[in-house]
Write a protein that holds these residues in place. Structure first.
Motif, PDB file in Angstrom:
ATOM      1  N   GLN A 163     -22.602 -34.038 -37.578  1.00 18.11           N
ATOM      2  CA  GLN A 163     -22.791 -34.725 -38.744  1.00 18.11           C
ATOM      3  C   GLN A 163     -21.784 -35.397 -39.662  1.00 18.11           C
ATOM      4  OE1 GLN A 163     -23.642 -31.978 -41.727  1.00 18.11           O
ATOM      5  NE2 GLN A 163     -24.969 -30.853 -40.167  1.00 18.11           N
TER       6      GLN A 163
ATOM      7  N   MET B  43     -22.430 -38.424 -37.073  1.00 18.24           N
ATOM      8  CA  MET B  43     -24.529 -39.251 -37.136  1.00 18.24           C
ATOM      9  C   MET B  43     -23.910 -39.803 -38.790  1.00 18.24           C
ATOM     10  SD  MET B  43     -27.392 -36.743 -38.767  1.00 18.24           S
ATOM     11  CE  MET B  43     -29.138 -37.892 -39.677  1.00 18.24           C
TER      12      MET B  43
ATOM     13  N   SER C 170     -24.209 -44.496 -38.733  1.00 14.00           N
ATOM     14  CA  SER C 170     -25.174 -44.707 -39.753  1.00 14.00           C
ATOM     15  C   SER C 170     -24.398 -45.516 -40.645  1.00 14.00           C
ATOM     16  CB  SER C 170     -26.104 -43.576 -41.016  1.00 14.00           C
ATOM     17  OG  SER C 170     -25.142 -42.505 -41.185  1.00 14.00           O
TER      18      SER C 170
ATOM     19  N   THR D 119     -22.271 -44.645 -43.074  1.00 17.89           N
ATOM     20  CA  THR D 119     -21.819 -44.123 -44.734  1.00 17.89           C
ATOM     21  C   THR D 119     -21.105 -43.051 -44.857  1.00 17.89           C
ATOM     22  OG1 THR D 119     -23.591 -42.455 -43.868  1.00 17.89           O
ATOM     23  CG2 THR D 119     -24.424 -43.764 -44.725  1.00 17.89           C
TER      24      THR D 119
ATOM     25  N   VAL E 139     -34.916 -45.070 -36.887  1.00 20.75           N
ATOM     26  CA  VAL E 139     -36.100 -44.719 -38.621  1.00 20.75           C
ATOM     27  C   VAL E 139     -36.447 -46.036 -38.698  1.00 20.75           C
ATOM     28  CG1 VAL E 139     -35.286 -44.586 -40.610  1.00 20.75           C
ATOM     29  CG2 VAL E 139     -34.305 -42.963 -38.339  1.00 20.75           C
TER      30      VAL E 139
ATOM     31  N   VAL F 216     -33.026 -36.607 -42.293  1.00 23.22           N
ATOM     32  CA  VAL F 216     -32.243 -37.796 -40.924  1.00 23.22           C
ATOM     33  C   VAL F 216     -32.611 -38.863 -41.593  1.00 23.22           C
ATOM     34  CG1 VAL F 216     -33.193 -38.382 -38.940  1.00 23.22           C
ATOM     35  CG2 VAL F 216     -32.996 -36.428 -39.729  1.00 23.22           C
ATOM     36  N   GLU F 217     -33.798 -39.445 -42.819  1.00 23.67           N
ATOM     37  CA  GLU F 217     -34.157 -41.347 -43.422  1.00 23.67           C
ATOM     38  C   GLU F 217     -33.246 -41.377 -43.869  1.00 23.67           C
ATOM     39  OE1 GLU F 217     -38.718 -41.316 -41.295  1.00 23.67           O
ATOM     40  OE2 GLU F 217     -38.025 -41.104 -44.216  1.00 23.67           O
TER      41      GLU F 217
ATOM     42  N   SER G 142     -30.046 -39.957 -44.312  1.00 22.70           N
ATOM     43  CA  SER G 142     -29.335 -40.401 -43.696  1.00 22.70           C
ATOM     44  C   SER G 142     -28.529 -41.845 -43.049  1.00 22.70           C
ATOM     45  CB  SER G 142     -29.211 -39.249 -42.422  1.00 22.70           C
ATOM     46  OG  SER G 142     -29.125 -37.878 -43.425  1.00 22.70           O
ATOM     47  N   PHE G 143     -29.647 -42.679 -42.672  1.00 16.64           N
ATOM     48  CA  PHE G 143     -29.076 -43.590 -42.004  1.00 16.64           C
ATOM     49  C   PHE G 143     -30.061 -44.623 -43.365  1.00 16.64           C
ATOM     50  CE2 PHE G 143     -29.528 -41.296 -38.126  1.00 16.64           C
ATOM     51  CZ  PHE G 143     -28.571 -41.810 -37.333  1.00 16.64           C
TER      52      PHE G 143
ATOM     53  N   GLU H 201     -30.113 -44.624 -46.572  1.00 20.99           N
ATOM     54  CA  GLU H 201     -29.075 -44.940 -48.338  1.00 20.99           C
ATOM     55  C   GLU H 201     -27.684 -44.309 -48.175  1.00 20.99           C
ATOM     56  OE1 GLU H 201     -31.663 -43.768 -51.773  1.00 20.99           O
ATOM     57  OE2 GLU H 201     -33.150 -44.568 -49.785  1.00 20.99           O
TER      58      GLU H 201
ATOM     59  N   CYS I  32     -26.021 -42.244 -49.127  1.00 21.76           N
ATOM     60  CA  CYS I  32     -25.241 -41.524 -49.674  1.00 21.76           C
ATOM     61  C   CYS I  32     -24.816 -40.723 -48.720  1.00 21.76           C
ATOM     62  CB  CYS I  32     -26.221 -40.839 -50.851  1.00 21.76           C
ATOM     63  SG  CYS I  32     -28.099 -41.084 -50.181  1.00 21.76           S
TER      64      CYS I  32
ATOM     65  N   HIS J  37     -24.119 -36.459 -47.653  1.00 24.88           N
ATOM     66  CA  HIS J  37     -24.500 -35.232 -47.517  1.00 24.88           C
ATOM     67  C   HIS J  37     -24.323 -34.578 -49.098  1.00 24.88           C
ATOM     68  CE1 HIS J  37     -23.880 -35.664 -43.559  1.00 24.88           C
ATOM     69  NE2 HIS J  37     -25.322 -35.731 -43.672  1.00 24.88           N
TER      70      HIS J  37
ATOM     71  N   LEU K 187     -25.930 -28.200 -51.258  1.00 24.72           N
ATOM     72  CA  LEU K 187     -25.808 -28.849 -49.755  1.00 24.72           C
ATOM     73  C   LEU K 187     -25.828 -27.941 -48.683  1.00 24.72           C
ATOM     74  CD1 LEU K 187     -23.923 -30.673 -49.049  1.00 24.72           C
ATOM     75  CD2 LEU K 187     -21.653 -29.485 -49.175  1.00 24.72           C
TER      76      LEU K 187
ATOM     77  N   LYS L 176     -27.364 -29.525 -45.440  1.00 29.63           N
ATOM     78  CA  LYS L 176     -26.851 -29.123 -43.776  1.00 29.63           C
ATOM     79  C   LYS L 176     -27.713 -28.532 -42.729  1.00 29.63           C
ATOM     80  CE  LYS L 176     -22.179 -30.251 -45.595  1.00 29.63           C
ATOM     81  NZ  LYS L 176     -20.570 -29.407 -45.544  1.00 29.63           N
TER      82      LYS L 176
ATOM     83  N   LEU M  90     -30.476 -30.636 -41.546  1.00 33.80           N
ATOM     84  CA  LEU M  90     -29.754 -31.863 -40.479  1.00 33.80           C
ATOM     85  C   LEU M  90     -29.494 -30.844 -39.037  1.00 33.80           C
ATOM     86  CD1 LEU M  90     -27.646 -34.135 -41.952  1.00 33.80           C
ATOM     87  CD2 LEU M  90     -29.596 -34.804 -39.861  1.00 33.80           C
ATOM     88  N   ARG M  91     -29.170 -29.772 -39.197  1.00 34.34           N
ATOM     89  CA  ARG M  91     -29.094 -29.063 -38.135  1.00 34.34           C
ATOM     90  C   ARG M  91     -29.982 -29.064 -37.156  1.00 34.34           C
ATOM     91  NH1 ARG M  91     -23.998 -26.975 -39.696  1.00 34.34           N
ATOM     92  NH2 ARG M  91     -25.227 -25.283 -40.438  1.00 34.34           N
TER      93      ARG M  91
ATOM     94  N   LEU N 271     -31.319 -31.929 -35.767  1.00 41.26           N
ATOM     95  CA  LEU N 271     -30.498 -32.169 -34.703  1.00 41.26           C
ATOM     96  C   LEU N 271     -31.118 -31.855 -33.729  1.00 41.26           C
ATOM     97  CD1 LEU N 271     -27.819 -33.847 -36.301  1.00 41.26           C
ATOM     98  CD2 LEU N 271     -29.146 -34.779 -35.593  1.00 41.26           C
TER      99      LEU N 271
ATOM    100  N   MET O  27     -34.124 -32.742 -32.242  1.00 44.85           N
ATOM    101  CA  MET O  27     -34.701 -33.438 -31.511  1.00 44.85           C
ATOM    102  C   MET O  27     -33.768 -34.016 -30.181  1.00 44.85           C
ATOM    103  SD  MET O  27     -33.936 -36.654 -34.521  1.00 44.85           S
ATOM    104  CE  MET O  27     -34.640 -37.539 -32.960  1.00 44.85           C
TER     105      MET O  27
END
Ligand SMILES: [Zn+2]
Lengths: 234, 196
Positions: free
Chosen positions: A10, A13, A17, A19, A52, B153-154, B156-157, B159, B161, B163, B174, B178, B181-182, B185, B188
């Motif tokens: 994380q 990542m 990204s 961020t 994305v 995922v979207e 995360s990339f 915005e 912001c 987690h 929260l 997490k 996301l785990r 990942l 994928m």
């Protein structure tokens, strides 16, 4: 370098990204310099970023947007001097940033850029004593969010409990320490989530130097001398 | 509203992804304006959407998308198709420009000429698939994700912001963010191994 502990997926990542705080980014890029494994992972996450981007709902560009861009580029290209083109990808230096640290192979460039110009090795850092056996140096980041500092800990001394909230990472640059998770050596990263209680102890005859980055401001209320009892007999 | 919104899928197959890479190479080699126009048509509206998500203003998004495409032109000679797919490379250009503008600083990156750099002595059984093929596999794997994981995922990339902010936004704990996301990942990665 035999790296055993890496930032979490994380964290990598968030780096890819773009961020995370500048403080965290500095630590991750410093680790990545010595860790091909994490460089590969970040490349993977950047590929996800590209995916994305491919999937996003497009927003139509303004009328004549391309013409406008093309006209500006034509003007630029007309004055183009091939000799001043940037170096190719494999030997790239970030644009607009000079490297002061070519003479210090041991400190990765991302970190060098945050050190004072005259600092040629970790020994030259203008350390400030924080407590017996503990020195630190606060690095200046542009962003107010997050902090990043170097810490130098004498053998057998424990890093004081600094009661962090939020995300904290520690990158070992020299020496080693041991805590509940295990032993950390140069290049290793301890990537700790909120409220993990840990009190690493420099556990060899050598002093230990590390880089600590947080997303939230570090609370130094915990920095009381009583918490700094040297830990002997390890 | 100056931005009409349309949806068109990205490259579905490696050949199309390779076309994007070839366009960049051609821009670098011969200042190919036609290739650049193709790149612009494909990527500018996507980069604009990306900037819009971070900036929230369509003029700024337009301007930054234009600037990103100009960087594509200027930096085309730095693009190495053996290292990254076109979409990956342009994503990093957009990301770095966004950080530069919205956060007034440079994204901190590894310096490939760093004397402290440690190179991989044991590279992965070298590249059975090309970067373009790989990027298409990643995209396919992402499309296979369950909606709740895909959204995380979207966000995360796309915005700015953390987690915990994503958790707030989606009104879920929260820990759930997490774990999604785990899972994503893991899936994928697993999916990629199956496909590769
Ligand atoms: Zn690593």
């Amino acid at each position: 370098m035999n790296i055993k502990h890496h930032p979490t997926d994380q964290t990598l990542m968030d780096y890819a990204s773009g961020t995370m705080s500048q403080a965290m980014e500095l630590l991750v890029a410093t680790h990545m310099t010595v860790c091909p494994h994490c460089r590969d992972k970040v490349a993977e996450f950047e590929t996800m970023g590209g995916a994305v981007l491919e999937n996003v709902t497009r927003m139509e560009m303004a009328d004549h947007s391309l013409d406008h861009v093309m006209a500006m580029l034509e003007r630029e290209t007309a004055n183009e001097n091939p000799a001043v083109q940037e170096l190719p990808m494999t030997r790239r230096i970030a644009v607009g940033e000079s490297i002061t640290g070519s003479a210090m192979p041991s400190i990765p460039t991302p970190l060098v850029k945050f050190l004072p110009d005259n600092v040629l090795s970790l020994e030259d850092v203008p350390w400030k004593t924080l407590a017996p056996g503990v020195k630190h140096f606060q690095l200046k980041s542009v962003e107010s969010k997050g902090t990043v500092r170097l810490m130098k800990i004498a053998p057998g001394v424990s890093i004081p409990d600094h009661g962090h909230h939020g995300h904290e990472m520690t990158l070992l640059l020299k020496g080693s320490y041991i805590d509940d998770i295990g032993r950390f050596r140069a290049g290793d990263v301890a990537d700790l989530d909120d409220d993990v209680d840990h009190q690493p102890i420099a556990d060899t005859a050598e002093e230990c130097i590390c880089l600590i980055a947080t997303d939230a401001p570090m609370k130094f209320s915990g920095f009381l001398p009583k918490l700094l009892q040297p830990f002997f007999g390890i | 509203m100056s931005g009409t919104v349309t949806k068109r899928p990205g490259p579905a197959d490696p050949a199309e992804a390779k076309k994007c890479a070839d366009w960049i190479v051609s821009v670098a080699a011969i200042r190919d304006r036609e290739a650049f126009a193709c790149l612009f048509a494909h990527f500018a509206p996507r980069v604009k959407a990306y900037m819009f998500r971070f900036g929230g203003n369509s003029e700024t998004a337009e301007e930054l998308a234009q600037e990103a495409m100009m960087q594509v032109w200027r930096k085309a000679h730095l693009f190495d198709p053996s290292k990254a797919a076109a979409s990956t490379w342009i994503f990093t250009i957009a990301r770095n420009l966004r950080i530069d503008r919205f956060r007034q600083r440079k994204h901190i990156e590894v310096d490939d000429s760093d004397t402290a750099l440690i190179v991989d002595t044991d590279p992965l059984a070298d590249e059975v698939v090309s970067r373009d093929e790989h990027a298409v596999l990643v995209k396919a794997a992402m499309e296979e994700l369950p909606t709740d994981q895909k959204i995380v995922v979207e966000l995360s990339f796309f915005e700015d912001c953390s987690h915990s902010e994503i958790a707030e936004r989606l009104d879920i704990p929260l820990g759930t963010v997490k774990s999604r996301l785990r899972l994503a990942l893991g899936k994928m990665r697993g999916g990629l191994e199956d496909l590769a």
